[in-house]
Motif scaffolding. Structure first.
Motif, PDB file in Angstrom:
ATOM      1  N   HIS A  75      -5.444   5.095   9.091  1.00 57.22           N
ATOM      2  CA  HIS A  75      -6.166   4.353   8.053  1.00 57.22           C
ATOM      3  C   HIS A  75      -6.089   2.852   8.311  1.00 57.22           C
ATOM      4  O   HIS A  75      -5.046   2.336   8.716  1.00 57.22           O
ATOM      5  N   ASP A  82       1.725  -1.115   7.951  1.00 58.71           N
ATOM      6  CA  ASP A  82       0.924  -0.148   7.183  1.00 58.71           C
ATOM      7  C   ASP A  82      -0.488  -0.676   6.978  1.00 58.71           C
ATOM      8  O   ASP A  82      -0.755  -1.325   5.991  1.00 58.71           O
ATOM      9  N   ASN A  83      -1.422  -0.441   7.824  1.00 63.65           N
ATOM     10  CA  ASN A  83      -1.318   0.390   8.991  1.00 63.65           C
ATOM     11  C   ASN A  83      -2.105  -0.252  10.146  1.00 63.65           C
ATOM     12  O   ASN A  83      -2.772   0.430  10.905  1.00 63.65           O
ATOM     13  N   GLU A 122      -7.189   5.022   2.050  1.00 69.11           N
ATOM     14  CA  GLU A 122      -5.947   5.806   2.079  1.00 69.11           C
ATOM     15  C   GLU A 122      -5.010   5.398   0.966  1.00 69.11           C
ATOM     16  O   GLU A 122      -4.428   6.234   0.265  1.00 69.11           O
ATOM     17  N   GLU A 123      -4.862   4.085   0.795  1.00 65.98           N
ATOM     18  CA  GLU A 123      -3.893   3.587  -0.190  1.00 65.98           C
ATOM     19  C   GLU A 123      -4.328   3.891  -1.627  1.00 65.98           C
ATOM     20  O   GLU A 123      -3.525   3.820  -2.544  1.00 65.98           O
ATOM     21  N   ASP A 139       0.350   6.463  11.282  1.00 66.81           N
ATOM     22  CA  ASP A 139       0.516   5.569  10.135  1.00 66.81           C
ATOM     23  C   ASP A 139       1.945   5.028  10.188  1.00 66.81           C
ATOM     24  O   ASP A 139       2.884   5.822  10.212  1.00 66.81           O
TER      25      ASP A 139
HETATM   26 ZN   LIG Z   1      -0.156   3.799   5.409  1.00 66.17          ZN
END
Ligand SMILES: [Zn+2]
Length: 426
Positions: A248, A266-267, A298-299, A326
């Motif tokens: 991501h 991240d990331n 994603e988050e 990730d």
């Molecule tokens: Zn992540």
């Protein structure tokens, strides 16, 4: 072109422009990683989130790199669009306690699911006994109207107690702003809904047990957000099956214009690895078709990968293995392989590679966990693993996850291990 060792110093300097040619060389792989982490985590990309078009800027950069590498489009496009509701904080957030301004991002965070409030509030200190019974709760609610509440709740790890405390807190947020002392370090996230009032998480060092008034300015904006997964295909020698590499690219963005969440580990780290692998396989034709997907959302709850898994842009049944990357920026203590128990052959292959090469401090197995973008595919029966590095810095979902302090300790060894794993898939 074969690159000799004597060219390496020049190469490192020039790696930004030659990453497609020399990606196997440690210096070139690392320089490419460093360049991508620096770029993706820079303030110009606004934390790749939900203010100032951060995630969209990142998508364009990654798409341009896929173009440059010559990856094929999927469904005639470089992008897979989708949209979702997200809560954002485009304006500066301010909080002062008894006249003392707290620093956003360091002394306090606005909970991602916060609503708006502006003004001066008297502070009511509430303890569990003020909320424990319906009668006490009713009495408490009678005195909190028009005020802000400072919560003094017990520290607990018990899941049932935590759920109860969360319910109480959600209830209070219908009545006014709530301040809560952070239990550990300040950690931010992304919410897809908003409470009627703000919830402010105060760092332990900035918490005052006897504060009486606060000044507050928090303005949330709950809105529909358009995002794009970015994808590209490399044709293999056999097209019957497909290896999918995912990472991501989105992160948390900004909390107002002043607080940046760079998301280096991240990331940006995982995206840089995906790009290094894409570069490698455009030079060395893989056995199977390889699909590279940089996910958005994603988050916010694996939104991009969930959409990808239901959108069916490729045949999920043809996936030989999906490798999700990730948090790859450390490695002092090796790697963890999530879903290792379900993908025992893949995990055993990783252990065998590492036994033969001794590259990584350990290859640690972990069971299934729905903690990154492999999960929506695992739920649909796709063979998938998720790899993250262990050790090193502890910055996570905070303002300290910066490019300048990301060590990339065992990055090249992880890269070589992934190439070995992919090349060894039968
Ligand atoms: Zn992540």
């Amino acid at each position: 072109m074969y690159i000799t060792r004597s060219l390496l110093p020049t190469l490192a300097a020039a790696a930004a422009f030659v990453s497609t040619l020399q990606a196997q060389e440690p210096a070139a792989v690392l320089a490419n990683a460093r360049r991508w982490v620096d770029t993706l985590a820079s303030p110009a990309l606004h934390g790749r989130g939900y203010v100032q078009g951060g995630d969209s800027l990142a998508a364009d950069l990654i798409a341009a790199e896929f173009d440059r590498l010559g990856l094929l489009p999927v469904r005639n496009s470089r992008f897979e669009p989708f949209s979702f509701t997200v809560n954002t904080f485009p304006d500066s957030v301010k909080l002062s306690v008894d006249g003392r301004a707290l620093r956003p991002g360091i002394d306090f965070l606005v909970d991602p699911g916060s609503g708006s409030a502006t003004g001066r509030y008297d502070l009511v200190h509430l303890r569990l006994e003020d909320l424990a019974t319906p009668e006490r709760r009713a009495m408490t609610m009678g005195v909190v109207t028009g005020k802000a509440m400072a919560l003094h709740l017990p520290d607990t790890r018990n899941a049932d107690t935590l759920a109860l405390l969360r319910d109480l807190q959600d209830d209070l947020l219908h009545h006014g702003p709530v301040l809560r002392r952070a239990t550990g370090k300040l950690t931010w996230g992304v919410a897809r809904q908003a409470a009627p009032h703000p919830l402010l998480e105060i760092a332990q060092e900035a918490w005052n047990d006897s504060a009486t008034t606060i000044h507050l300015r928090v303005a949330n904006r709950l809105r529909n957000h358009h995002a794009r997964n970015v994808w590209g295909l490399v044709k293999g020698r056999s097209s019957r099956q497909l290896v999918v590499v995912t990472a991501h690219y989105d992160h948390l963005g900004r909390m107002g214009p002043d607080v940046l969440f760079p998301g280096a580990n991240d990331n940006a780290s995982g995206v840089s690895m995906l790009l290094n692998l894409a570069a490698h396989y455009t030079r060395e034709r893989p056995r199977y078709d390889m699909l590279f997907i940089a996910f958005a959302g994603e988050e916010a709850g694996l939104v991009g990968s969930r959409w990808c898994a239901v959108d069916r842009a490729f045949d999920l049944g043809a996936v030989k293995l999906l490798i999700n990357l990730d948090l790859l920026g450390t490695g002092e203590e090796g790697i963890t392989v999530v879903n290792a128990t379900a993908q025992k052959d893949v995990f055993d292959a990783l252990v065998a590679i590492n036994t033969a090469t001794g590259r990584l401090a350990q290859v640690k197995p972990r069971g299934p966990a729905c903690n990154s973008d492999h999960c929506p595919f695992v739920e649909r029966g796709v063979p998938a693993i998720f790899i993250y590095t262990l050790g090193g810095i502890a910055a996570y979902h905070d303002v300290m996850d910066r490019a300048g302090t990301l060590p990339l300790t065992d990055y090249h060894d992880v890269y070589l291990t992934l190439v070995d794993l992919i090349n060894g898939l039968k």
